[in-house]
Design an enzyme around this catalytic site. Structure first.
Site, PDB file in Angstrom:
ATOM      1  N   TYR A   1       0.730  -1.180   0.083  1.00 42.13           N
ATOM      2  CA  TYR A   1       0.101  -0.125  -0.033  1.00 42.13           C
ATOM      3  C   TYR A   1       0.827   1.098  -0.077  1.00 42.13           C
ATOM      4  O   TYR A   1       0.425   2.118   0.723  1.00 42.13           O
ATOM      5  CB  TYR A   1      -0.847  -0.006   0.950  1.00 42.13           C
ATOM      6  CG  TYR A   1      -1.615  -1.320   1.286  1.00 42.13           C
ATOM      7  CD1 TYR A   1      -2.718  -1.532   0.485  1.00 42.13           C
ATOM      8  CD2 TYR A   1      -1.509  -2.151   2.555  1.00 42.13           C
ATOM      9  CE1 TYR A   1      -3.409  -2.819   0.626  1.00 42.13           C
ATOM     10  CE2 TYR A   1      -2.260  -3.157   2.548  1.00 42.13           C
ATOM     11  CZ  TYR A   1      -3.051  -3.701   1.567  1.00 42.13           C
ATOM     12  OH  TYR A   1      -3.682  -4.864   1.836  1.00 42.13           O
TER      13      TYR A   1
ATOM     14  N   TYR B   1     -14.338  -6.742   3.824  1.00 36.40           N
ATOM     15  CA  TYR B   1     -13.038  -6.957   3.329  1.00 36.40           C
ATOM     16  C   TYR B   1     -12.854  -8.551   3.303  1.00 36.40           C
ATOM     17  O   TYR B   1     -12.826  -9.131   4.407  1.00 36.40           O
ATOM     18  CB  TYR B   1     -12.065  -6.235   4.191  1.00 36.40           C
ATOM     19  CG  TYR B   1     -10.724  -6.517   3.545  1.00 36.40           C
ATOM     20  CD1 TYR B   1     -10.268  -5.767   2.470  1.00 36.40           C
ATOM     21  CD2 TYR B   1      -9.879  -7.364   4.060  1.00 36.40           C
ATOM     22  CE1 TYR B   1      -8.722  -6.241   1.943  1.00 36.40           C
ATOM     23  CE2 TYR B   1      -8.539  -7.733   3.821  1.00 36.40           C
ATOM     24  CZ  TYR B   1      -8.075  -7.062   2.658  1.00 36.40           C
ATOM     25  OH  TYR B   1      -6.767  -7.180   2.243  1.00 36.40           O
TER      26      TYR B   1
ATOM     27  N   ASP C   1     -16.351 -15.521   7.498  1.00 36.58           N
ATOM     28  CA  ASP C   1     -15.061 -15.189   7.305  1.00 36.58           C
ATOM     29  C   ASP C   1     -14.430 -14.616   8.675  1.00 36.58           C
ATOM     30  O   ASP C   1     -14.619 -13.548   9.052  1.00 36.58           O
ATOM     31  CB  ASP C   1     -14.648 -13.924   5.984  1.00 36.58           C
ATOM     32  CG  ASP C   1     -13.215 -13.613   6.116  1.00 36.58           C
ATOM     33  OD1 ASP C   1     -12.476 -14.162   6.968  1.00 36.58           O
ATOM     34  OD2 ASP C   1     -12.746 -12.937   5.085  1.00 36.58           O
TER      35      ASP C   1
ATOM     36  N   LYS D   1      -4.932 -15.173  10.158  1.00 35.73           N
ATOM     37  CA  LYS D   1      -4.374 -14.404  10.809  1.00 35.73           C
ATOM     38  C   LYS D   1      -3.771 -15.029  12.349  1.00 35.73           C
ATOM     39  O   LYS D   1      -2.645 -15.587  12.445  1.00 35.73           O
ATOM     40  CB  LYS D   1      -5.328 -13.412  11.242  1.00 35.73           C
ATOM     41  CG  LYS D   1      -5.341 -12.337   9.829  1.00 35.73           C
ATOM     42  CD  LYS D   1      -5.884 -10.756  10.157  1.00 35.73           C
ATOM     43  CE  LYS D   1      -5.676 -10.115   8.869  1.00 35.73           C
ATOM     44  NZ  LYS D   1      -6.609  -9.990   8.043  1.00 35.73           N
TER      45      LYS D   1
HETATM   46  C1  LIG Z   1      -6.775 -10.121   6.571  1.00 37.68           C
HETATM   47  C2  LIG Z   1      -8.088 -10.711   5.829  1.00 37.68           C
HETATM   48  C3  LIG Z   1      -8.289 -11.599   4.692  1.00 37.68           C
HETATM   49  C4  LIG Z   1      -6.994 -11.772   3.963  1.00 37.68           C
HETATM   50  O1  LIG Z   1      -5.989 -12.527   4.542  1.00 37.68           O
HETATM   51  P1  LIG Z   1      -4.408 -12.561   4.052  1.00 37.68           P
HETATM   52  O2  LIG Z   1      -3.914 -13.530   4.861  1.00 37.68           O
HETATM   53  O3  LIG Z   1      -3.931 -10.893   4.277  1.00 37.68           O
HETATM   54  O4  LIG Z   1      -4.518 -13.088   2.613  1.00 37.68           O
HETATM   55  C5  LIG Z   1      -9.454 -11.889   4.395  1.00 37.68           C
HETATM   56  N1  LIG Z   1     -10.348 -11.830   5.161  1.00 37.68           N
HETATM   57  C6  LIG Z   1     -10.337 -10.817   6.193  1.00 37.68           C
HETATM   58  C7  LIG Z   1     -11.617 -10.733   7.109  1.00 37.68           C
HETATM   59  C8  LIG Z   1      -9.405 -10.342   6.878  1.00 37.68           C
HETATM   60  O5  LIG Z   1      -9.153  -9.496   7.774  1.00 37.68           O
END
Ligand SMILES: *Cc1c(COP(=O)(O)O)cnc(C)c1O
Length: 428
Positions: free
Chosen positions: A15, A143, A238, A267
Site C-alpha cells: 500500500y 473486506y 470469514d 491471522k
Molecule cells: C486479512 C483478512 C483476509 C486476508 O488474509 P491474508 O492473509 O492477508 O490474505 C481475509 N479476510 C479478512 C476478514 C481479513 O481480515
C-alpha cells in the site's frame, strides 16, 4: 548504502508509492508485545502486526514447537502425503469449529482460504446440478483479501475500485448496522432480483474490519442464516480477523447462535508466527462436492498445510486453551471503553467504538503524517491509522499498563490537528 537506503532502492512495501514513500522502521527483533528497532528503541505493537500476534511476539511455546518440527520435516507436498502436525491441527480445528463443520482445507494465506471457500460454495451447487448458481452476495463495508476473487467480494466502493475491470461482478447487500430489519430487507432484495443465481452469502461476522471498522449486531447473522436457508444458498463466515477471541468469544459468530456452512480462519491461527489459514466446510458441503461430477475439489497450493506452520498453529491452540482469553479480552475492552469514551463529541471525532480487543476512533480527517510519526515516537506505540480510522487491535495478552499506554497514544493522536485529506492512503 545504509540498510534503509537499500530498502528504498529494492523493495516495494504494501500500500505504498515508491515516489515519496512513507517512512519504514527497521525492526531487529521482538518480544512479548514489543518490537525492537535497529536503534534500540522499542515500540508496543498496538496493531498486533495486522491483527495476528495474539499471544505476543516470539512466544517460547510456539518457537519451541516450530524448532522441534523443523528438525523432522519442514515441508512436504500435501498431494499424496499427510503428516502429524496437519492431522493434529485439523482434528483440533474441527473440534473448535461449530458443530457439523469438520472438513478442514488448509491454505497458505487468508485470501486463499476465502478463494477456496467461494470455490467450494460454487462447486457445491454444480454438484447439485445448478451451475448457474455461481454468484456470491457480500456486504458493503466488507473486506475479504487482496486477490482478485477476494477483491470482488470486498466493499465495491472501497480500496480496490481501481481493479474493477478485472473483477467478476458479485452482488452486495447493504452494510449491516443497528437497523437489522433494514439490513435483512436489503439482503432479501438481492435474492429477489437474482433468483437461482446465488451460491452463497459471505460476511465478516460482527466485525467488518479492514474496510469499514464496523461492529454490527449478531442478529444480522441470524437473518443471513434464515435468508440463505429460505433460498437454498450457503453461508460463509470469514472469521480471519474476528476469530480467536478478537471480539470476545472464540468465534465472533458465537454471539449469534447460528453456524455457517463454511468458515475461514487465518491471522491469529499461528499466533502470528508464520502464515497459515484454512477453510472449514460442513460434512454436507464436502459430501455433496465429493459425490458430484467432478468429485474432486480442484485446489492445491504448493505450501498447503506446511508442517512448520501447522506445528505453530497447534502450539497457538495450546495457548488459547491454557488461559481464559475471553476474560483477557473483556478486561481490554473495559479499559479501552473507560479511557476512550471522553473523546466522544470532540472536534474532528465522528465516533468512538470498542468491541473486545479492538478500539476504533472514526475521525473526519486523519492527522497529518508528521503528527502520526510524532505520536508513535513519543509514546513508543506503533499505530497505523488508515482511511478515517485511528484504531488499536493489540495482542490479546496485553497487560493493563500496556492497554492504557495505547489508549493514551490513541487519544493524543485523535486530538491532533486534522491533516490535509490524504491521497492514495486509503488502506492500511
Ligand atoms: C486479512 C483478512 C483476509 C486476508 O488474509 P491474508 O492473509 O492477508 O490474505 C481475509 N479476510 C479478512 C476478514 C481479513 O481480515
Amino acid at each position: 548504502m545504509t540498510a534503509l537506503e537499500y530498502d528504498r532502492s529494492f523493495i516495494w512495501h504494501p500500500y505504498a508509492s515508491l515516489k515519496d514513500p512513507p517512512p519504514v522502521r527497521h525492526v531487529k527483533s521482538a518480544h512479548g508485545v514489543n518490537l525492537v528497532l535497529a536503534d534500540g528503541r522499542e515500540l508496543v505493537d498496538a496493531v498486533s502486526s495486522w491483527w495476528c500476534v495474539a499471544h505476543g511476539h516470539n512466544h517460547p511455546h510456539i518457537i519451541e514447537a516450530m524448532r522441534r518440527q523443523s528438525e523432522r520435516l519442514c515441508h512436504v507436498m500435501f498431494g499424496g502425503f499427510t503428516h502429524d502436525p496437519a492431522i493434529e491441527l485439523a482434528g483440533r480445528l474441527a473440534e473448535l469449529a461449530p458443530r457439523g463443520l469438520n472438513r478442514v482445507f488448509f491454505a497458505d494465506s487468508g485470501s486463499i482460504s476465502v478463494e477456496v471457500a467461494a470455490k467450494m460454495a460454487i462447486q457445491y451447487h454444480v454438484s447439485l446440478g445448478c451451475p448457474e448458481r455461481c454468484k456470491l452476495v457480500a456486504l458493503k463495508g466488507g473486506y475479504h483479501g487482496d486477490t482478485s476473487l477476494c477483491m470482488a467480494l470486498s466493499d465495491p466502493d472501497g480500496m480496490h475500485t481501481l481493479f474493477r475491470g478485472i473483477m467478476t461482478r458479485h452482488f452486495f447487500a447493504e452494510k449491516p448496522t443497528g437497523d437489522v430489519p433494514g439490513f435483512a430487507r436489503s439482503l432479501e432484495r438481492v435474492f429477489a432480483e437474482h433468483p437461482g443465481e446465488i451460491a452463497a452469502v459471505i460476511c465478516e461476522p460482527v466485525f467488518q474490519a479492514a474496510n469499514a471498522m464496523n461492529f454490527y449486531p449478531p442478529e444480522c447473522l441470524k437473518e443471513m442464516r434464515r435468508i440463505c436457508d429460505e433460498n437454498g444458498a450457503l453461508l460463509v463466515f470469514d472469521e480471519i480477523a474476528a476469530g480467536f477471541f478478537r471480539t470476545g468469544p472464540l468465534w465472533a459468530h458465537l454471539r449469534s447462535g447460528v453456524a455457517p456452512d463454511i468458515m475461514t480462519v487465518g491471522k491469529a491461527l499461528t499466533g502470528g508466527h508464520v502464515t497459515l489459514a484454512a477453510a472449514i466446510a460442513s460434512e454436507r458441503v464436502a459430501g455433496t462436492i465429493s459425490s458430484g461430477s467432478p468429485s474432486a475439489f480442484m485446489h492445491g497450493p504448493t505450501y498447503m498445510a506446511n508442517p512448520l506452520a501447522c506445528a505453530a498453529a497447534c502450539a497457538s491452540l495450546d495457548l488459547f486453551a491454557d488461559a481464559d482469553y475471553a476474560a483477557r479480552v473483556a478486561r481490554i475492552e473495559r479499559l479501552f471503553k473507560d479511557s476512550l469514551s471522553p473523546l466522544k463529541g470532540l472536534r474532528n471525532i465522528k465516533d468512538v467504538r470498542v468491541l473486545g480487543a479492538s478500539a476504533v476512533i472514526e475521525v473526519e480527517h486523519l492527522p497529518a503524517r508528521c503528527d502520526i510519526e510524532r505520536v508513535i515516537d513519543s509514546h513508543g506505540v506503533w499505530l497505523r491509522p488508515f482511511a478515517n480510522f485511528i484504531y488499536a487491535m493489540p495482542p490479546l495478552v496485553s497487560g493493563d499498563a500496556t492497554v492504557l499506554r495505547i489508549a493514551e497514544a490513541l487519544s493524543d493522536l485523535a486530538k491532533s490537528e486534522p491533516g490535509p485529506a490524504a491521497d492514495g492512503d486509503f488502506h492500511e
